[in-house]
Design an enzyme around this catalytic site. Structure first.
Site, PDB file in Angstrom:
ATOM      1  N   GLU A  13       0.824  -1.209   0.000  1.00 38.49           N
ATOM      2  CA  GLU A  13       0.000   0.000   0.000  1.00 38.49           C
ATOM      3  C   GLU A  13       0.862   1.264   0.000  1.00 38.49           C
ATOM      4  O   GLU A  13       0.363   2.356  -0.254  1.00 38.49           O
ATOM      5  CB  GLU A  13      -0.933   0.008   1.223  1.00 38.49           C
ATOM      6  CG  GLU A  13      -2.004  -1.079   1.154  1.00 38.49           C
ATOM      7  CD  GLU A  13      -2.718  -1.293   2.467  1.00 38.49           C
ATOM      8  OE1 GLU A  13      -3.946  -1.361   2.467  1.00 38.49           O
ATOM      9  OE2 GLU A  13      -2.049  -1.404   3.519  1.00 38.49           O
ATOM     10  N   ASP A 221     -12.452  -4.888  -2.380  1.00 35.29           N
ATOM     11  CA  ASP A 221     -13.331  -6.069  -2.335  1.00 35.29           C
ATOM     12  C   ASP A 221     -14.664  -5.649  -1.723  1.00 35.29           C
ATOM     13  O   ASP A 221     -14.829  -4.528  -1.262  1.00 35.29           O
ATOM     14  CB  ASP A 221     -12.666  -7.159  -1.487  1.00 35.29           C
ATOM     15  CG  ASP A 221     -12.429  -6.703  -0.057  1.00 35.29           C
ATOM     16  OD1 ASP A 221     -13.350  -6.837   0.756  1.00 35.29           O
ATOM     17  OD2 ASP A 221     -11.338  -6.169   0.244  1.00 35.29           O
TER      18      ASP A 221
HETATM   19  N1  ADE Z   1      -9.299  -4.284   4.001  1.00 36.12           N
HETATM   20  C1  ADE Z   1      -9.604  -4.536   2.709  1.00 36.12           C
HETATM   21  N2  ADE Z   1     -10.625  -5.400   2.618  1.00 36.12           N
HETATM   22  C2  ADE Z   1     -11.003  -5.687   3.885  1.00 36.12           C
HETATM   23  C3  ADE Z   1     -11.987  -6.518   4.441  1.00 36.12           C
HETATM   24  N3  ADE Z   1     -12.814  -7.242   3.667  1.00 36.12           N
HETATM   25  N4  ADE Z   1     -12.084  -6.602   5.806  1.00 36.12           N
HETATM   26  C4  ADE Z   1     -11.246  -5.887   6.578  1.00 36.12           C
HETATM   27  N5  ADE Z   1     -10.284  -5.092   6.101  1.00 36.12           N
HETATM   28  C5  ADE Z   1     -10.156  -4.986   4.762  1.00 36.12           C
END
Ligand code: ADE
Length: 252
Positions: A13, A221
């Site tokens: 990142e 996501d």
């Molecule tokens: N960072 C990126 N995706 C995530 C997720 N699904 N849960 C927690 N932190 C995250």
């Protein structure tokens, strides 16, 4: 000149931004590498917080106490909550809450005891700057990632959102868990746009010290059963370049 701290949880990142400061001075402290130098005319210190709220709180405290950070920006990825948030969108936080804070029945759900609040706001001026910087970057993702990556991830029509982000010490990898968080927040009249694992801790430490804080998260996501696959792919291919481009425009 006041010092800006730039923090991410994981190497991917922050790596492109770190590469822009090759003459940075490294100090190793409490197991972390702190990189100090000049970036776009600003005095900066960059560090990886590691994952989770405790690691993020330790890192933030060190940034303020030892490295003299006068403002802190967190940049990284998050899981989107709700149908209106797509992979590749950017969420700029205007406040953070801990979705796993629960001292009921002694205190209302989500309230952080003795702070008389559940959420911690970000700095309005820095947040507005991050929104502006993110909009500039999302206007032309092809220039940053190339056509293939843009097509692969279905990017190109993404939006910048501003709102509440929920943090907790759990990767949300099932739609059931994501919905449960939304439902519990909804019962308190709260609506979070995204989940991640550090922001609320940084926000609380910054509140304690009176240090301005802002955060920008690209959605990797949907916080569902495919989250771990999408997250890893996005982390590898997109995260670093988006973070660097947004921070460049923010500092400029
Ligand atoms: N960072 C990126 N995706 C995530 C997720 N699904 N849960 C927690 N932190 C995250």
């Amino acid at each position: 000149m006041s010092k800006t701290a730039i923090v991410s949880a994981m190497h991917q990142e922050l790596s492109a931004l770190l590469a822009l400061m090759p003459s940075g001075r490294k100090t190793v402290h409490v197991g972390r590498e702190f990189w100090e130098g000049q970036l776009y005319g600003h005095q900066v210190v960059m560090v990886l917080s590691r994952l989770g709220k405790v690691a993020a709180a330790t890192t933030t405290t060190v940034l303020i106490e030892r490295f003299g950070a006068k403002r802190i920006v967190f940049t990284g990825l998050a899981g989107g909550l709700g149908a209106g948030i797509r992979v590749g969108d950017v969420v700029v936080a205007d406040a953070f809450i801990q979705h796993d804070m629960d001292v009921t029945p002694l205190y209302p759900r989500f309230e952080v005891p003795l702070y008389e609040r559940a959420s911690f706001s970000t700095d309005a001026g820095m947040t507005a700057q991050l929104v502006k910087a993110s909009r500039q970057v999302l206007a032309n993702p092809k220039a940053l990632l190339g056509s293939e990556a843009v097509e692969d991830f279905g990017l190109g029509d993404n939006r910048v959102h501003q709102g509440l982000i929920a943090s907790g010490d759990r990767f949300i990898g099932s739609a059931q868990d994501g919905h449960a968080i939304q439902k519990a927040l909804g019962a308190q009249g709260l609506d979070a746009l995204a989940v991640e694992m550090e922001g609320a801790a940084v926000a609380q430490v910054c509140y304690d010290y009176g240090v301005p804080f802002a955060a920008v998260r690209t959605i990797s996501d949907h916080a569902d059963h495919e989250a771990h696959v999408d997250f890893k792919r996005f982390l590898r291919c997109v995260a670093s370049r988006y973070s660097a481009a947004i921070m460049e425009k923010f500092l400029d």
